[in-house]
Write a protein that holds these residues in place. Structure first.
Motif, PDB file in Angstrom:
ATOM      1  N   ASP A  13     -58.046 -47.543  -6.620  1.00  0.00           N
ATOM      2  CA  ASP A  13     -58.739 -47.378  -7.783  1.00  0.00           C
ATOM      3  C   ASP A  13     -59.372 -45.866  -7.827  1.00  0.00           C
ATOM      4  OD1 ASP A  13     -60.707 -48.819  -9.729  1.00  0.00           O
ATOM      5  OD2 ASP A  13     -61.870 -47.594  -8.282  1.00  0.00           O
ATOM      6  N   ASP A  30     -62.213 -44.759  -8.909  1.00  0.00           N
ATOM      7  CA  ASP A  30     -63.457 -44.600  -8.437  1.00  0.00           C
ATOM      8  C   ASP A  30     -63.631 -44.466  -6.798  1.00  0.00           C
ATOM      9  OD1 ASP A  30     -64.680 -44.402 -10.955  1.00  0.00           O
ATOM     10  OD2 ASP A  30     -65.265 -46.363 -10.900  1.00  0.00           O
ATOM     11  N   ILE A  31     -62.980 -45.370  -6.308  1.00  0.00           N
ATOM     12  CA  ILE A  31     -62.763 -45.337  -4.804  1.00  0.00           C
ATOM     13  C   ILE A  31     -62.236 -43.770  -4.166  1.00  0.00           C
ATOM     14  CG2 ILE A  31     -61.803 -46.425  -2.808  1.00  0.00           C
ATOM     15  CD1 ILE A  31     -62.111 -49.360  -4.450  1.00  0.00           C
ATOM     16  N   LYS A  32     -61.226 -43.657  -4.876  1.00  0.00           N
ATOM     17  CA  LYS A  32     -60.422 -42.332  -4.470  1.00  0.00           C
ATOM     18  C   LYS A  32     -61.278 -41.217  -4.527  1.00  0.00           C
ATOM     19  CE  LYS A  32     -56.044 -42.233  -5.751  1.00  0.00           C
ATOM     20  NZ  LYS A  32     -54.680 -42.009  -6.734  1.00  0.00           N
ATOM     21  N   GLN A  33     -62.097 -41.215  -5.764  1.00  0.00           N
ATOM     22  CA  GLN A  33     -62.935 -40.077  -5.960  1.00  0.00           C
ATOM     23  C   GLN A  33     -64.149 -40.044  -4.944  1.00  0.00           C
ATOM     24  OE1 GLN A  33     -64.425 -39.606 -10.075  1.00  0.00           O
ATOM     25  NE2 GLN A  33     -66.272 -38.461  -9.535  1.00  0.00           N
ATOM     26  N   ASN A  34     -64.772 -41.234  -4.643  1.00  0.00           N
ATOM     27  CA  ASN A  34     -65.994 -41.520  -3.825  1.00  0.00           C
ATOM     28  C   ASN A  34     -65.690 -41.226  -2.195  1.00  0.00           C
ATOM     29  OD1 ASN A  34     -67.750 -41.425  -5.971  1.00  0.00           O
ATOM     30  ND2 ASN A  34     -67.448 -43.867  -6.191  1.00  0.00           N
ATOM     31  N   PHE A  35     -64.508 -41.952  -2.045  1.00  0.00           N
ATOM     32  CA  PHE A  35     -64.045 -41.943  -0.555  1.00  0.00           C
ATOM     33  C   PHE A  35     -62.907 -41.148   0.088  1.00  0.00           C
ATOM     34  CE2 PHE A  35     -66.454 -45.882  -1.631  1.00  0.00           C
ATOM     35  CZ  PHE A  35     -67.312 -45.933  -0.837  1.00  0.00           C
ATOM     36  N   TYR A  36     -62.142 -40.634  -0.977  1.00  0.00           N
ATOM     37  CA  TYR A  36     -61.148 -39.796  -0.411  1.00  0.00           C
ATOM     38  C   TYR A  36     -60.829 -38.547  -1.213  1.00  0.00           C
ATOM     39  CZ  TYR A  36     -60.075 -44.373   1.565  1.00  0.00           C
ATOM     40  OH  TYR A  36     -60.400 -45.708   2.330  1.00  0.00           O
ATOM     41  N   PRO A  37     -61.859 -37.766  -1.440  1.00  0.00           N
ATOM     42  CA  PRO A  37     -61.567 -36.365  -2.288  1.00  0.00           C
ATOM     43  C   PRO A  37     -61.086 -35.570  -1.557  1.00  0.00           C
ATOM     44  CG  PRO A  37     -63.861 -36.473  -1.045  1.00  0.00           C
ATOM     45  CD  PRO A  37     -63.241 -37.887  -0.706  1.00  0.00           C
TER      46      PRO A  37
END
Length: 168
Positions: A140, A142-149
Protein backbone atom coordinates in the motif's frame (compact mmCIF):
# COMPACT_ATOMS: atom_id res chain seq x y z
CA UNK A 1 9.76 -22.68 36.92
CA UNK A 2 8.12 -22.83 33.51
CA UNK A 3 4.68 -24.25 32.74
CA UNK A 4 3.71 -25.40 29.25
CA UNK A 5 0.66 -23.62 27.87
CA UNK A 6 -1.38 -23.67 24.68
CA UNK A 7 -0.01 -21.23 22.09
CA UNK A 8 -3.17 -19.11 22.26
CA UNK A 9 -3.57 -19.09 26.05
CA UNK A 10 -1.77 -15.76 26.53
CA UNK A 11 -2.34 -14.35 23.04
CA UNK A 12 -4.32 -11.37 24.37
CA UNK A 13 -1.50 -10.44 26.74
CA UNK A 14 1.13 -11.00 24.06
CA UNK A 15 -0.72 -8.86 21.53
CA UNK A 16 -1.16 -6.10 24.11
CA UNK A 17 2.60 -6.10 24.85
CA UNK A 18 3.83 -6.52 21.26
CA UNK A 19 3.51 -2.83 20.24
CA UNK A 20 5.62 -1.99 23.31
CA UNK A 21 8.18 -4.64 22.35
CA UNK A 22 9.18 -8.28 22.66
CA UNK A 23 12.47 -10.06 22.01
CA UNK A 24 13.14 -12.16 18.92
CA UNK A 25 16.22 -14.30 19.54
CA UNK A 26 18.17 -16.34 17.04
CA UNK A 27 21.24 -18.55 17.29
CA UNK A 28 23.51 -19.95 14.62
CA UNK A 29 26.53 -21.97 15.76
CA UNK A 30 28.12 -19.88 18.53
CA UNK A 31 26.46 -16.58 17.54
CA UNK A 32 23.40 -15.44 19.47
CA UNK A 33 21.47 -12.24 18.88
CA UNK A 34 18.24 -10.79 20.15
CA UNK A 35 16.34 -7.88 18.66
CA UNK A 36 13.22 -6.00 19.59
CA UNK A 37 10.09 -6.60 17.57
CA UNK A 38 6.92 -4.54 17.73
CA UNK A 39 5.09 -6.28 14.92
CA UNK A 40 3.99 -9.87 14.51
CA UNK A 41 1.06 -12.23 14.17
CA UNK A 42 -0.02 -15.35 15.94
CA UNK A 43 -2.43 -17.71 14.26
CA UNK A 44 -3.18 -21.10 12.83
CA UNK A 45 -2.07 -22.06 9.28
CA UNK A 46 -1.38 -25.44 7.65
CA UNK A 47 -2.84 -27.19 10.72
CA UNK A 48 -0.05 -25.63 12.79
CA UNK A 49 0.15 -22.83 15.35
CA UNK A 50 2.23 -20.10 13.69
CA UNK A 51 4.05 -16.98 14.90
CA UNK A 52 4.87 -14.64 12.01
CA UNK A 53 7.64 -12.07 12.35
CA UNK A 54 8.99 -9.42 9.99
CA UNK A 55 12.77 -8.92 9.84
CA UNK A 56 14.49 -6.38 7.63
CA UNK A 57 17.23 -7.58 5.28
CA UNK A 58 19.63 -5.06 6.87
CA UNK A 59 19.41 -6.65 10.34
CA UNK A 60 22.04 -8.93 11.80
CA UNK A 61 19.16 -11.13 12.94
CA UNK A 62 18.29 -11.68 9.28
CA UNK A 63 21.78 -13.07 8.59
CA UNK A 64 21.53 -15.50 11.49
CA UNK A 65 17.92 -16.48 10.86
CA UNK A 66 18.66 -17.38 7.26
CA UNK A 67 21.08 -20.02 8.55
CA UNK A 68 19.36 -21.11 11.76
CA UNK A 69 15.77 -21.42 10.48
CA UNK A 70 14.44 -21.15 14.04
CA UNK A 71 13.79 -18.39 16.55
CA UNK A 72 12.31 -17.71 19.95
CA UNK A 73 10.00 -14.93 21.06
CA UNK A 74 10.26 -13.76 24.67
CA UNK A 75 7.54 -11.44 25.92
CA UNK A 76 7.82 -9.38 29.11
CA UNK A 77 4.42 -9.32 30.78
CA UNK A 78 5.13 -7.99 34.27
CA UNK A 79 8.76 -6.89 34.31
CA UNK A 80 9.67 -3.42 33.03
CA UNK A 81 12.29 -4.00 30.33
CA UNK A 82 11.83 -0.70 28.45
CA UNK A 83 15.53 0.19 28.55
CA UNK A 84 16.55 -3.28 27.38
CA UNK A 85 13.95 -3.28 24.60
CA UNK A 86 15.11 0.17 23.49
CA UNK A 87 18.76 -0.94 23.39
CA UNK A 88 18.01 -4.17 21.54
CA UNK A 89 15.85 -2.27 19.06
CA UNK A 90 18.46 0.36 18.20
CA UNK A 91 21.85 -1.39 18.47
CA UNK A 92 23.20 -4.10 16.19
CA UNK A 93 24.30 -7.51 17.35
CA UNK A 94 27.18 -7.10 14.92
CA UNK A 95 28.59 -4.50 17.31
CA UNK A 96 27.25 -5.50 20.73
CA UNK A 97 26.55 -8.58 22.81
CA UNK A 98 23.06 -7.43 23.75
CA UNK A 99 22.62 -10.01 26.50
CA UNK A 100 25.79 -8.77 28.18
CA UNK A 101 25.17 -5.06 27.58
CA UNK A 102 21.61 -5.26 28.95
CA UNK A 103 22.34 -7.84 31.65
CA UNK A 104 19.68 -10.10 30.12
CA UNK A 105 19.66 -13.77 31.06
CA UNK A 106 20.19 -16.12 28.14
CA UNK A 107 18.50 -19.41 29.02
CA UNK A 108 18.16 -22.65 27.10
CA UNK A 109 14.87 -23.23 25.38
CA UNK A 110 12.86 -26.40 25.96
CA UNK A 111 12.86 -27.78 22.40
CA UNK A 112 15.09 -25.75 20.07
CA UNK A 113 18.75 -24.83 20.32
CA UNK A 114 17.89 -21.12 20.24
CA UNK A 115 17.79 -19.62 23.74
CA UNK A 116 15.11 -17.49 25.36
CA UNK A 117 15.39 -14.22 27.29
CA UNK A 118 14.91 -15.55 30.81
CA UNK A 119 13.90 -12.13 32.16
CA UNK A 120 10.58 -12.44 30.32
CA UNK A 121 7.58 -14.45 31.40
CA UNK A 122 6.06 -15.68 28.12
CA UNK A 123 8.01 -17.69 25.53
CA UNK A 124 7.40 -19.14 22.08
CA UNK A 125 9.88 -21.44 20.34
CA UNK A 126 9.43 -21.43 16.58
CA UNK A 127 10.80 -23.40 13.66
CA UNK A 128 10.62 -21.60 10.30
CA UNK A 129 8.24 -23.45 7.98
CA UNK A 130 7.86 -20.70 5.35
CA UNK A 131 9.33 -17.34 4.51
CA UNK A 132 8.27 -14.71 2.05
CA UNK A 133 10.01 -11.61 0.78
CA UNK A 134 7.78 -8.57 0.59
CA UNK A 135 6.86 -7.58 -2.94
CA UNK A 136 7.34 -3.78 -3.02
CA UNK A 137 4.87 -3.30 -5.91
CA UNK A 138 2.11 -4.82 -3.78
CA UNK A 139 2.64 -2.66 -0.68
CA UNK A 140 0.00 0.00 0.00
CA UNK A 141 1.27 3.48 -0.89
CA UNK A 142 0.82 4.94 2.60
CA UNK A 143 2.61 1.98 4.21
CA UNK A 144 5.41 2.22 1.66
CA UNK A 145 5.83 5.96 2.31
CA UNK A 146 5.67 5.66 6.12
CA UNK A 147 7.68 2.50 6.71
CA UNK A 148 9.86 1.95 3.63
CA UNK A 149 11.13 5.34 2.40
CA UNK A 150 14.59 3.78 1.87
CA UNK A 151 13.22 0.51 0.40
CA UNK A 152 14.54 -1.41 3.41
CA UNK A 153 11.79 -4.04 3.24
CA UNK A 154 11.09 -6.99 5.48
CA UNK A 155 11.12 -10.70 4.92
CA UNK A 156 8.26 -12.48 6.66
CA UNK A 157 9.10 -15.63 8.61
CA UNK A 158 6.35 -18.05 9.53
CA UNK A 159 7.47 -20.02 12.55
CA UNK A 160 5.65 -23.13 13.68
CA UNK A 161 5.26 -22.80 17.44
CA UNK A 162 6.86 -25.98 18.73
CA UNK A 163 6.80 -24.94 22.40
CA UNK A 164 5.00 -22.29 24.38
CA UNK A 165 5.41 -21.73 28.12
CA UNK A 166 5.15 -19.20 30.90
CA UNK A 167 7.34 -18.48 33.92
CA UNK A 168 5.53 -18.90 37.21
Amino acid sequence: MYRDIAYYEYSKEMLKQLPKGAFLTVKHEDKINTMTIGWGNIGFIWNKPIFTVAVRYSRYTYELLEKAKEFTISVPLNKDLKKELAFCGTKSGRDFDKFKECNLSCENGKVLSTPIVGDCELHYECRVVYQQAMEPALVDGDIKQNFYPNQNYHILYYGEIVACYIKE
